[in-house]
Design an enzyme around this catalytic site. Structure first.
Site, short mmCIF file in Angstrom:
data_model
loop_
_atom_site.label_atom_id
_atom_site.label_comp_id
_atom_site.label_asym_id
_atom_site.label_seq_id
_atom_site.Cartn_x
_atom_site.Cartn_y
_atom_site.Cartn_z
N GLU A 70 0.82 -1.20 0.00
CA GLU A 70 0.00 0.00 0.00
C GLU A 70 0.86 1.26 0.00
O GLU A 70 0.49 2.27 -0.63
CB GLU A 70 -0.93 -0.01 1.21
CG GLU A 70 -2.01 -1.07 1.18
CD GLU A 70 -1.52 -2.44 1.64
OE1 GLU A 70 -2.28 -3.40 1.55
OE2 GLU A 70 -0.33 -2.55 2.09
N GLU A 320 14.69 -2.69 -1.71
CA GLU A 320 15.49 -2.93 -2.90
C GLU A 320 14.79 -3.81 -3.93
O GLU A 320 15.44 -4.23 -4.89
CB GLU A 320 16.82 -3.57 -2.52
CG GLU A 320 17.76 -2.65 -1.74
CD GLU A 320 19.16 -3.22 -1.63
OE1 GLU A 320 20.10 -2.57 -2.13
OE2 GLU A 320 19.30 -4.33 -1.06
N ASN A 344 2.00 -7.34 -6.28
CA ASN A 344 1.99 -6.41 -7.41
C ASN A 344 2.77 -6.96 -8.60
O ASN A 344 4.01 -7.00 -8.60
CB ASN A 344 2.57 -5.07 -6.97
CG ASN A 344 2.35 -3.98 -8.00
OD1 ASN A 344 1.92 -4.24 -9.12
ND2 ASN A 344 2.62 -2.75 -7.62
N GLU A 347 4.89 -4.08 -11.16
CA GLU A 347 6.26 -3.59 -10.97
C GLU A 347 7.25 -4.31 -11.89
O GLU A 347 8.00 -3.65 -12.63
CB GLU A 347 6.66 -3.72 -9.50
CG GLU A 347 5.90 -2.78 -8.59
CD GLU A 347 6.21 -3.00 -7.11
OE1 GLU A 347 5.96 -2.08 -6.31
OE2 GLU A 347 6.67 -4.11 -6.76
#
Length: 434
Positions: A70, A320, A344, A347
């Protein structure tokens, strides 16, 4: 609303509060227990009970993002708000320790940060009295009865940003429909990710819902990140080894990933697995699991390059993940071989990687379906299917790069949710900060 509905809502709210107070000792005990491996869990408990350190000024714009995912989704929004409303003081709260660290790593000095209060009436009241927010933005599906009612009674508008609601979650909310409807009435605006999410919120009684899209498409990746990823790869892995990243993995997934990895290395003995567990408290356990399988391991925390015989590079660091994606050839995104709901997938796609994920993607249905339709991602059901997919992608570098390009194009094509959200709330923000 009928008197019967009022009575049921009151009863459910009362039972909810009693349950929370009964559970509080167990919640605090769990934090203390987790602090055995990570001392941060034993710190700043007062903030969780509404006792927060002094802020420079009251009347802030408050953004709540539960954890790492989030927070990442909120970053473009937070940065846009700082540019558009420079006079507004921003407070970002999280629930988890990893979320707290993500805020401090990405926004240190730019925003104020504390833990959000538990949804206890007293804790919420103390928090709101101290902070006195002019506006509250809750990321995704943070529906807390006492928090929402406290904001409503204090005259604080509440916006639910990047809101999503799976059918499974909707079924759960329907079991306490009177309380759910009351919570949704206390929300000023729900900015939903998709029309399906909008429909489910409205079916539960939400009076003010608008479809604006998914903020996660608006992630900005600096041009330098890809070069940093290539430099990291040269420094730690060497130029010639193929690198497969398995990111945001959970308990029950690493075993399957290692099984698939060992099957693939029968044909690709130079393959390096870049393994990044979702939660820091599991780093040691995952390292032990690799060693039990007889796999040579280097940990990121060791700050050394991988010898040629290294099989697994364990990403036991925070902040990272995007850099690790930029250093890889293909990605598996975890939380999907176990019924967590996925993480996600946009990305790695934005960084030009073909994406693999398991069957449990109910938290990212729309994004995963779009990537599948674009042939930028593949869904696997178990370790055997994962091994087959990784082998196929390693064997076809041109196809792999084409899939990565299609995924990147798809993400860039669907940007715009941030702009739509800002336009939706601008009149409300303008009245408070201009």
């Amino acid at each position: 609303m009928s008197r019967y509905s009022d009575w049921r809502e009151g009863l459910l709210r009362g039972l909810y509060n009693v349950l929370l107070y009964l559970l509080l000792p167990l919640v605090l005990l769990r934090l203390y227990w987790r602090g055995r491996n990570e001392a941060g869990h034993r710190q700043r408990w007062g903030e969780r009970l509404g006792y927060i350190p002094a802020l420079p000024q009251a009347g802030c714009l408050w953004i709540h993002a539960v954890s790492v995912g989030e927070v990442r989704a909120a970053l473009p929004l937070i940065r846009a708000l700082r540019v558009r409303y420079p006079e507004a003081s921003l407070l970002v709260t999280t629930t988890t320790l990893t979320g707290s660290r993500q805020v401090l790593d990405a926004l240190n000095g730019q925003v104020h940060h504390v833990y959000a209060p538990y949804d206890l009436p007293g804790a919420v009241r103390r928090f709101l009295q101290h902070v006195q927010p002019r506006l509250t933005i809750l990321m995704e599906t943070e529906l807390w009865p006492n928090l929402l009612r406290g904001c409503a009674l204090s005259g604080v508008p509440v916006l639910l940003a990047n809101a999503r609601l799976s059918e499974r979650s909707a079924r759960g909310y329907r079991r306490v429909q009177p309380l759910t409807a009351a919570m949704l009435r206390d929300v000023t605006l729900i900015a939903a990710q998709s029309e399906a999410d909008t429909g489910r919120f409205r079916a539960l009684g939400a009076p003010r819902v608008r479809t604006v899209g998914n903020l996660k498409y608006d992630l900005e990746v600096p041009d330098s990140l890809l070069e940093q990823g290539r430099a990291l790869r040269r420094e730690l892995f060497g130029d010639r080894r193929p690198v497969w990243i398995a990111a945001s993995t959970h308990a029950g997934e690493e075993e399957q990933i290692l099984q698939a990895f060992m099957a693939v290395t029968a044909r690709w003995p130079d393959l390096l697995l870049l393994l990044v567990p979702r939660h820091p408290e599991r780093f040691a356990a995952v390292a032990g699991l690799c060693e039990q399988q007889g796999l040579s391991l280097v940990r990121r925390s060791e700050r050394r390059a991988c010898p040629p015989e290294t099989a697994v590079f364990l990403g036991d660091s925070m902040g990272e993940l995007l850099l690790f994606y930029a250093a890889a050839d293909l990605a598996f995104v975890g939380g999907s071989l176990v019924p967590t709901g996925g993480h996600n997938v946009l990305e790695p796609a934005l960084l030009g990687l073909p994406v693999l994920f398991g069957p449990h993607m109910f938290n990212f249905n729309e994004a995963s379906e779009r990537l599948l339709a674009a042939e930028a991602a593949w869904q696997v059901v178990n370790a055997e299917a994962l091994a087959v997919a990784v082998d196929r992608l390693l064997a076809a570098p041109e196809s792999r790069r084409g899939a990565g390009e299609r995924g990147k194009t798809l993400v860039e094509h669907h940007r715009g949710a941030l702009r739509a959200f800002l336009e939706s709330i601008h009149p409300l923000l303008r009245s408070r900060f201009e």
